[in-house]
Scaffold this motif. Structure first.
Motif, PDB file in Angstrom:
ATOM      1  N   ALA A  64     -15.866 114.500  37.709  1.00  0.00           N
ATOM      2  CA  ALA A  64     -14.685 115.280  37.316  1.00  0.00           C
ATOM      3  C   ALA A  64     -14.233 114.905  35.913  1.00  0.00           C
ATOM      4  CB  ALA A  64     -13.557 115.064  38.318  1.00  0.00           C
ATOM      5  N   GLN A 158     -11.580 117.967  45.513  1.00  0.00           N
ATOM      6  CA  GLN A 158     -12.071 118.264  44.165  1.00  0.00           C
ATOM      7  C   GLN A 158     -10.917 118.674  43.250  1.00  0.00           C
ATOM      8  OE1 GLN A 158     -15.180 117.659  43.018  1.00  0.00           O
ATOM      9  NE2 GLN A 158     -14.213 118.076  41.055  1.00  0.00           N
ATOM     10  N   GLU A 159      -9.993 119.450  43.776  1.00  0.00           N
ATOM     11  CA  GLU A 159      -8.827 119.859  42.992  1.00  0.00           C
ATOM     12  C   GLU A 159      -7.988 118.648  42.599  1.00  0.00           C
ATOM     13  OE1 GLU A 159      -4.799 122.230  44.035  1.00  0.00           O
ATOM     14  OE2 GLU A 159      -6.659 123.249  44.620  1.00  0.00           O
ATOM     15  N   ARG A 161      -9.098 115.536  42.272  1.00  0.00           N
ATOM     16  CA  ARG A 161      -9.849 114.785  41.253  1.00  0.00           C
ATOM     17  C   ARG A 161      -9.728 115.446  39.882  1.00  0.00           C
ATOM     18  NH1 ARG A 161     -14.016 115.003  45.403  1.00  0.00           N
ATOM     19  NH2 ARG A 161     -13.912 113.089  46.607  1.00  0.00           N
ATOM     20  N   ASP A 162      -9.776 116.767  39.851  1.00  0.00           N
ATOM     21  CA  ASP A 162      -9.623 117.482  38.584  1.00  0.00           C
ATOM     22  C   ASP A 162      -8.244 117.234  37.985  1.00  0.00           C
ATOM     23  OD1 ASP A 162     -12.197 118.455  38.885  1.00  0.00           O
ATOM     24  OD2 ASP A 162     -11.562 120.423  39.624  1.00  0.00           O
ATOM     25  N   ALA A 165      -8.271 113.770  36.535  1.00  0.00           N
ATOM     26  CA  ALA A 165      -9.055 113.739  35.293  1.00  0.00           C
ATOM     27  C   ALA A 165      -8.230 114.282  34.132  1.00  0.00           C
ATOM     28  CB  ALA A 165     -10.343 114.535  35.460  1.00  0.00           C
TER      29      ALA A 165
END
Length: 195
Positions: A64, A158-159, A161-162, A165
């Motif tokens: 990410a 995932q959202e 982690r984004d 990041a």
């Protein structure tokens, strides 16, 4: 005799209707352009070479971070080649039961993505001390839709982690604006062996 004369109703032609709508929307578009509205872009990093160290193999968080970096920044393998080193101290995801029925069936999970890191220069100067970031989301759960809930869980993680990041990148920009700290003091053994 009673009769009424039927008059045709004027319905604008589809292309004329689109033209009228466009004419009405033009002042709105001009207003948005003048207010400074702009799509969100990744922050401009003052570094062109960054090393990502300490992440577990095939870490989704590292992936990410790599994806969030602007095209002007390159991830290098060696810390000696880097301008800045991001060291992962802790990179984990958790799934905790948040709610269950009296029969013990899970109805809601709490998902947590956590990243603890340090930002430093290759010469050992710490730009940003140990920093911990985390994101949490709740996920409803039912056994009858276990497969779709697993896909939803991966998408939420995932959202998160984004989001982490993007926050790390903003912190990189802020850390770059601070004055550089002094070089770490040499150990007495290293100072005694120097000529």
């Amino acid at each position: 005799m009673w009769w009424s004369e039927a008059r045709p109703v004027s319905v604008p032609h589809p292309t004329r209707r689109a033209w009228l709508l466009g004419l009405a929307a033009a002042p709105l578009a001009a207003g948005l352009g003048g207010c400074g509205f702009e799509l969100r872009r990744p922050p401009e990093l003052p570094y062109t070479r960054i090393a990502l160290v300490g992440f577990p193999p095939r870490s989704p968080m590292e992936a990410a971070l790599r994806a969030a970096l602007p095209s002007s920044a390159e991830v290098v393998q060696s810390t000696a080649q880097a301008e800045v080193v991001l060291t992962a101290l802790d990179d984990r995801t958790y799934r905790i039961v948040a709610a269950s029925t009296t029969a013990g069936q899970v109805r809601e999970f709490r998902l947590r993505a956590q990243l603890k890191f340090r930002l430093s220069r290759p010469d050992g100067r710490v730009l940003l001390g140990d920093t911990e970031l985390q994101r949490e989301r709740d996920l409803s759960y039912t056994e009858t839709a276990a497969l779709s809930k697993q896909v939803e869980e991966e998408a939420l993680l995932q959202e998160m982690r984004d989001d982490l990041a993007q926050q790390v990148l903003r912190m990189l920009v802020v850390a770059a604006k601070k004055p550089l700290p002094p070089l770490p003091a040499a150990s007495p053994a290293a100072a005694a062996s120097a000529p």
